[in-house]
Design a protein around this motif. Structure first.
Motif, PDB file in Angstrom:
ATOM      1  N   UNK A 147       0.829  -1.216   0.000  1.00  0.00           N
ATOM      2  CA  UNK A 147       0.000   0.000   0.000  1.00  0.00           C
ATOM      3  C   UNK A 147       0.862   1.265   0.000  1.00  0.00           C
ATOM      4  N   UNK A 148       0.538   2.206  -0.870  1.00  0.00           N
ATOM      5  CA  UNK A 148       1.272   3.469  -0.922  1.00  0.00           C
ATOM      6  C   UNK A 148       0.674   4.391   0.131  1.00  0.00           C
ATOM      7  N   UNK A 149       1.110   4.176   1.352  1.00  0.00           N
ATOM      8  CA  UNK A 149       0.557   4.903   2.498  1.00  0.00           C
ATOM      9  C   UNK A 149       1.526   4.797   3.665  1.00  0.00           C
ATOM     10  N   UNK A 150       1.238   5.547   4.714  1.00  0.00           N
ATOM     11  CA  UNK A 150       2.051   5.461   5.921  1.00  0.00           C
ATOM     12  C   UNK A 150       1.985   4.055   6.496  1.00  0.00           C
ATOM     13  N   UNK A 151       0.797   3.454   6.458  1.00  0.00           N
ATOM     14  CA  UNK A 151       0.636   2.106   6.995  1.00  0.00           C
ATOM     15  C   UNK A 151       1.409   1.085   6.161  1.00  0.00           C
ATOM     16  N   UNK A 152       1.381   1.268   4.817  1.00  0.00           N
ATOM     17  CA  UNK A 152       2.112   0.356   3.944  1.00  0.00           C
ATOM     18  C   UNK A 152       3.610   0.460   4.155  1.00  0.00           C
ATOM     19  N   UNK A 153       4.103   1.685   4.358  1.00  0.00           N
ATOM     20  CA  UNK A 153       5.528   1.880   4.602  1.00  0.00           C
ATOM     21  C   UNK A 153       5.945   1.239   5.922  1.00  0.00           C
ATOM     22  N   UNK A 154       5.126   1.371   6.957  1.00  0.00           N
ATOM     23  CA  UNK A 154       5.422   0.732   8.236  1.00  0.00           C
ATOM     24  C   UNK A 154       5.453  -0.784   8.087  1.00  0.00           C
ATOM     25  N   UNK A 155       4.481  -1.343   7.341  1.00  0.00           N
ATOM     26  CA  UNK A 155       4.450  -2.792   7.145  1.00  0.00           C
ATOM     27  C   UNK A 155       5.681  -3.266   6.390  1.00  0.00           C
ATOM     28  N   UNK A 156       6.069  -2.541   5.340  1.00  0.00           N
ATOM     29  CA  UNK A 156       7.247  -2.911   4.563  1.00  0.00           C
ATOM     30  C   UNK A 156       8.504  -2.865   5.422  1.00  0.00           C
TER      31      UNK A 156
END
Length: 394
Positions: free
Chosen positions: A200-209
């Motif tokens: 996901x291109x989002x803050x949540x996606x960056x945290x997950x990555x």
């Protein structure tokens, strides 16, 4: 080396045609055909110099160094057969390149954007995954670089490092096409040699990555998410090697000129050697579910897949394909053309001062044999090898 490479007059499928040989300042759209480049080729820059003798001896003691491509007896025979860089292409041939402007890193993340040029700083593009990752990294505590414990540490060679001893994360944008639902993208991860889909291109996606794959404390197996809905899917890359060519014209016009020319010769040479070349990321979109990393239970299973990808595992893996992708700025544009070559073994090799004609030796010696061309070496991660072993070996 192949005696004649007659196929350079044709542009590889799915690759943008390379630029004409006009002056750097006058080029806005580098989209002339290779045949046109051949017809109007201007004199090339001088040969890349070798490292100083003392450094060269150190390199030969620790790296699988190939004989110098400058000594090839076929160079004169092939004069004029390659597209040439423009006469005003300013390649720095004076500065000692080995170790200069090298940024040691723990991991290198390559984000798919379907583009070949980006704004000056990719992390400043609002609502991009690079932007969100930069914010996450600022908030995460990174481990300190561990102190060496070797009784006899290796000879210090500028620019050479071990990724496991580093904590820095490098994030680059790439030309890999996004084959995901809207609002998601994918990424390659090195030295893990891993593909991660549907981020996901989002803050949540960056945290997950970051938490599942990029944190320095996380192994190649990844870290499980708290819920299956948040788990990112990943696979070992299906390539013999991955070549990353800087094409970031907004940072330096030379890279926008050199990248398509280098891609053309690399692709043509690999094709003549019977290799498939993926320049869009299409081979990443249909990977077998049975090889998804979340289904693996040990590091050994990952190693088996990596050996298959490299052609050393005997497991029927696809060792006849190479990925070639364009990337954003990392460092060292004064040495353009520049490239990074990544191997399943974990080696990350930085090359500079690369002309189109040099790509034949890069394919035949580096990609196919795992040997390092000293005259193009800038540095890299995990390159040291025991005597007799190549970058294809562990």
């Amino acid at each position: 080396m192949l005696a004649r490479l007659n196929s350079f007059v044709s542009t590889p499928k799915d690759s943008p045609p390379p630029p004409s040989a006009d002056t750097v300042d006058s080029i806005e759209d580098p989209l002339a055909s290779v045949a046109s480049s051949l017809a109007s080729a201007l004199p090339t820059v001088g040969r890349p110099p070798l490292p100083i003798p003392s450094q060269l001896e150190d390199l030969k003691s620790q790296l699988p160094i190939a004989c110098s491509s400058c000594d090839s007896c076929e160079d004169d025979e092939e004069e004029g057969e390659f597209p040439e860089l423009p006469s005003k292409f300013d390649m720095d041939l004076e500065t000692e390149m080995l170790g200069d402007i090298i940024k040691p890193m723990n991991r290198l993340t390559i984000i798919a954007t379907s583009k070949t040029d980006w704004q000056h700083e990719i992390a400043e593009t609002p609502a991009s995954l690079a932007f969100h990752l930069s914010q996450v990294e600022k908030r995460k505590a990174v481990r300190p670089t561990p102190s060496g414990t070797s009784v006899e540490p290796p000879i210090e060679i500028p620019g050479l490092y071990d990724t496991q001893e580093m904590s820095k994360l490098a994030v680059l944008a790439s030309s890999i096409e996004v084959d995901e639902e809207e609002g998601k993208t994918c990424a390659l991860l090195f030295p893990d040699f891993k593909y991660i889909s549907a981020i996901p291109i989002s803050k949540e996606g960056a945290h997950a990555l970051y938490d599942q794959n990029l944190d320095p404390s996380v192994s190649a197996l990844g870290h499980p998410a708290s819920s299956s809905d948040e788990q990112l899917r990943s696979w070992i890359l299906p390539y013999r090697a991955v070549v990353l060519l800087c094409s970031h014209k907004t940072r330096d016009k030379k890279c926008g000129i050199a990248a398509p020319l280098l891609e053309s010769v690399l692709t043509s040479t690999l094709t003549l050697h019977g290799f498939d070349v993926d320049t869009t990321g299409s081979s990443l979109h249909h990977l077998p579910s049975g090889e998804e990393i979340s289904s693996l239970s040990s590091e050994q299973e990952i190693q088996n897949l990596l050996h298959n990808a490299s052609g050393t595992g005997g497991g029927g893996g696809n060792d006849k394909e190479v990925g070639i992708f364009k990337i954003s700025h990392l460092s060292g544009h004064k040495y353009s053309g520049v490239m990074i070559i990544c191997f399943p073994s974990g080696a990350i090799l930085y090359y500079g001062r690369v002309r189109p004609r040099d790509c034949v030796a890069i394919v035949e010696k580096t990609i196919l044999k795992g040997e390092v061309l000293a005259e193009h070496l800038r540095g890299g991660g995990n390159l040291r090898r025991e005597k007799g072993k190549s970058l294809l070996d562990w």
